[in-house]
Design an enzyme around this catalytic site. Structure first.
Site, PDB file in Angstrom:
ATOM      1  N   ALA A   6     -28.978 -33.009 -29.300  1.00 12.18           N
ATOM      2  CA  ALA A   6     -30.437 -32.174 -28.525  1.00 12.18           C
ATOM      3  C   ALA A   6     -29.645 -31.484 -27.782  1.00 12.18           C
ATOM      4  O   ALA A   6     -29.136 -32.557 -26.894  1.00 12.18           O
ATOM      5  CB  ALA A   6     -31.660 -32.929 -28.677  1.00 12.18           C
ATOM      6  N   SER A   7     -30.050 -30.552 -27.361  1.00  8.78           N
ATOM      7  CA  SER A   7     -29.934 -29.695 -26.006  1.00  8.78           C
ATOM      8  C   SER A   7     -28.327 -29.811 -26.090  1.00  8.78           C
ATOM      9  O   SER A   7     -27.254 -29.295 -26.754  1.00  8.78           O
ATOM     10  CB  SER A   7     -30.212 -30.573 -24.555  1.00  8.78           C
ATOM     11  N   GLY A   8     -27.179 -30.381 -24.704  1.00 11.19           N
ATOM     12  CA  GLY A   8     -25.876 -29.761 -25.703  1.00 11.19           C
ATOM     13  C   GLY A   8     -25.049 -30.712 -26.742  1.00 11.19           C
ATOM     14  O   GLY A   8     -24.525 -30.131 -26.843  1.00 11.19           O
ATOM     15  N   LYS A  68     -39.172 -28.970 -20.582  1.00 11.43           N
ATOM     16  CA  LYS A  68     -37.937 -29.559 -21.075  1.00 11.43           C
ATOM     17  C   LYS A  68     -38.219 -30.504 -19.806  1.00 11.43           C
ATOM     18  O   LYS A  68     -38.303 -30.519 -18.845  1.00 11.43           O
ATOM     19  CB  LYS A  68     -36.714 -28.283 -19.453  1.00 11.43           C
ATOM     20  N   TYR A  71     -26.486 -27.390 -28.515  1.00  9.18           N
ATOM     21  CA  TYR A  71     -24.907 -26.407 -28.037  1.00  9.18           C
ATOM     22  C   TYR A  71     -23.741 -26.317 -28.654  1.00  9.18           C
ATOM     23  O   TYR A  71     -22.997 -25.368 -29.682  1.00  9.18           O
ATOM     24  CB  TYR A  71     -24.551 -26.503 -26.399  1.00  9.18           C
TER      25      TYR A  71
END
Length: 680
Positions: free
Chosen positions: A463-465, A265, A468
């Site tokens: 990506a990430s959120g 990260k 999600y």
């Protein structure tokens, strides 16, 4: 430089069987896109095939049984290693391809098209034998734009290619390609539509006065490439860069106290580190290798050359346009007016007459029904989610900027409550943002998926959120070079103690409660117990993200942990690791939605835009009035980028490729510092 081996695509991904439906092995479908604000946009006929013949209609583990009892779902989420024993795995090639298949409009349908054109609005009139011209440069939005909005829209660019293929008034397309400020995902989508357009038998010609790798990658999909003698060509290869501000912050007395979970990260590294970490170096190297390898493979294939020859040519540092012509990488070295003269001769236009042309903006207003492309009775909703994620709309943000969870959830519920939609597509182009907002949207997407099929379609980045959100869908479709994954979190605060000492500022806090000052006291560093609590909070947020990813992907938690850790993957590698189901664009997502909704692949469907378009003319005027030459907006973006909002962030760090000329997802502080230093 260390490199990672590229794993073959794609792997098997877990999905659950819902009901059995036979799929024809060879069929075509006609799709039309009608946004809810009545501005007609449409999609074409596509050839949707399932390469292994008869397949059962399959569904991911988000069927209605998952939500019949909240306690059942909670228990499932807590069971970290469980995977349903009835899980069936489906490979990329088992999904319908959504491949475009051109079918000329003839006979009675051709007569009807001519009649419709007679009754078209004046602004939809196009001269017979016209050439569609489009200037592809700068930023390309994934949102549908209104007529008053500046810039380019990917949905409208792609739709123009489709309309032009069927429009008997259009003879061919003339593309001006210059510096593109978008990701490789959008470039792949446009390139696919260029190749699809060529199936109509019409010409598509590219003119490239300024060209780097991304622009050439797009241009080489065209039949011919032309450039002026003075063109700026710099096919030197690709690079990736990471910037670090820790030294600057130390000099002015600011200590960032960052808690990031996941060894890959990198969000927060730009503030907390002075140099790149080994893990971030490994990740960026793998991403760069993927993109560069793909570029070499596609270019060498199109140009009929060996990959080694293209790579050797790049390594020579060639910038002379004549050399490119000698190597057969471009068709000729001529000016724009000479290209137009050549097209006039090709189309039989007299030299003293103007070449009939229609530009991108005008042609975007031509409705698809006028060229004979109609939709069907079955409706599929498309909800677009572009930009950084926030929970509520900021008073400083433009009405169309970013993903606001409150508004997105309203759109999701609208589709869920409507019986007219047979399926939904979540189109994502986001590097993430607020972790709480991401989780709330994930929940709503899963609830929607309990009532009807939901497919996630990824653009440049999810990506990430952004990931999600996608993992709440029953199937995920990504471009080969989409940036995705980054399952990790970051949070932090600034310790301004030394800065306050330098400027003579003092702040005193009176509090009650052991941890009352954990976020309020920026005039001092964390106490040990506060730092421990802060770390536990971030670890808890990461565990929730990872476990829900495992649940959503029907994957054991320890297996998910191997591909999580905040690591960013290209779509191709994400498919290899089970994070993505299929590779392709929006057309493939629609084909898969039809499969899961039990709609025959040769049936027509109508795709309805649910998301609000970009600002209207009054909205733009109001925005200009409240933003003096953009200074206040830049400062607000700077403050937003430098702080960690109100909680944990599921955000991917800005990854800047040297040939990209910037990225819409990078922190604006880099631009400000660059401008400041250049003024010294």
């Amino acid at each position: 430089m260390s490199t990672l081996l590229l794993l073959p695509t794609p792997p098997f991904t877990s999905i659950h069987r819902r009901s059995n439906t036979t799929l024809s092995s060879s069929s075509s479908a006609s799709l039309s896109l009608l946004p809810s604000h009545h501005h007609p946009l449409t999609l074409p006929r596509f050839h949707s095939t399932a390469r292994r013949g008869n397949l059962s209609l399959l569904r991911r583990a988000v069927d209605s049984s998952s939500f019949s009892d909240p306690k059942t779902e909670e228990a499932a989420e807590q069971d970290e290693g469980s995977v349903n024993s009835e899980t069936v795995r489906l490979a990329d090639e088992d999904y319908p391809s959504g491949e475009f298949e051109f079918e000329a409009i003839t006979g009675w349908r051709n007569f009807l098209v001519k009649v419709k054109m007679l009754f078209a609005y004046p602004w939809e009139r196009v001269r017979k034998g016209s050439v569609l011209t489009m200037k592809l440069r700068g930023q390309i939005s994934d949102q549908v734009k209104s007529r008053f909005s500046p810039g380019l829209s990917l949905p409208q660019i792609c739709e123009n290619f489709v309309k032009a293929a069927y429009d008997p008034r259009i003879s061919g397309i003339y593309l001006h390609i210059e510096s593109l400020n978008c990701g490789w995902g959008k470039v792949e989508e446009i390139r696919r539509h260029i190749l699809n357009f060529k199936k109509s038998g019409k010409f598509v010609v590219a003119y490239v006065p300024l060209c780097q790798e991304k622009e050439y990658y797009l241009a080489c999909a065209c039949e011919e490439i032309y450039a002026p003698p003075s063109a700026y060509f710099s096919l030197f290869g690709l690079s990736v860069q990471a910037s670090f501000l820790r030294g600057v912050l130390d000099n002015i007395g600011i200590e960032p106290q960052v808690e990031r979970i996941g060894k890959y990260k990198s969000a927060g590294d730009q503030l907390a580190r002075r140099s790149i970490s080994e893990e971030n170096y490994e990740m960026l190297t793998a991403l760069l290798d993927n993109i560069y390898t793909n570029w070499l493979d596609k270019v060498s294939s199109v140009k009929g050359k060996r990959r080694e020859d293209i790579e050797s040519f790049i390594n020579e540092g060639v910038y002379q346009v004549d050399k490119l012509k000698e190597e057969g990488l471009i068709s000729n070295v001529i000016y724009d007016d000479e290209v137009i003269a050549m097209l006039k001769e090709r189309l039989g236009v007299k030299t003293d007459k103007d070449l009939p042309m229609v530009d991108y903006r005008k042609y975007s207003r031509v409705r698809k029904w006028t060229v004979g492309i109609s939709g069907g009775k079955d409706l599929i909703a498309i909800i677009r989610a572009s930009g950084s994620i926030s929970r509520v709309e900021s008073q400083f943000s433009a009405s169309s900027s970013g993903i606001v969870a409150e508004k997105f959830i309203e759109q999701i519920r609208k589709v869920r409550e409507s019986k007219k939609f047979k399926a939904a597509i979540i189109r994502i182009d986001s590097p993430g943002g607020d972790a709480l907002a991401s989780d709330l949207m994930w929940r709503e997407i899963r609830l929607l998926a309990a009532s009807k099929p939901v497919i996630a379609s990824m653009a440049d980045v999810a990506a990430s959120g952004g990931y999600y959100m996608a993992m709440g869908a029953q199937a995920i479709v990504a471009e080969s070079l989409t940036l995705t994954g980054s399952i990790g979190v970051v949070t932090g605060k600034f310790n301004l103690e030394k800065l306050y000492e330098k400027i003579g500022f003092n702040k005193e806090i009176i509090s009650r409660g052991r941890y009352a000052e954990v976020l309020a006291a920026e005039q001092r560093p964390f106490r040990p117990d506060e730092a421990a609590l802060f770390a536990k909070s971030a670890q808890h947020a990461y565990k929730q993200f990872r476990d829900k990813a495992a649940l959503s992907r029907s994957m054991a938690v320890d297996k998910m942990e191997e591909v999580a850790q905040g690591r960013v993957w290209t779509g191709k590698d994400a498919a290899s690791h089970g994070l993505v189901d299929a590779l392709g664009g929006l057309s493939r997502a629609i084909a898969i939605a039809k499969l899961k909704a039990n709609i025959p692949q040769d049936s027509q469907v109508t795709v309805v835009e649910i998301s609000r378009t970009s600002p209207s003319l009054p909205g733009i005027l109001l925005g200009v009035g409240s933003s003096l030459v953009g200074v206040d907006r830049t400062l607000k973006e700077l403050l937003q980028g430098l702080t960690f909002s109100d909680g944990v962030q599921a955000r991917m760090d800005g990854i800047m490729f040297q040939t990209l000329e910037g990225s819409p997802y990078t922190n604006p502080i880099f631009s400000i510092i660059k401008d400041y230093l250049s003024s010294l």
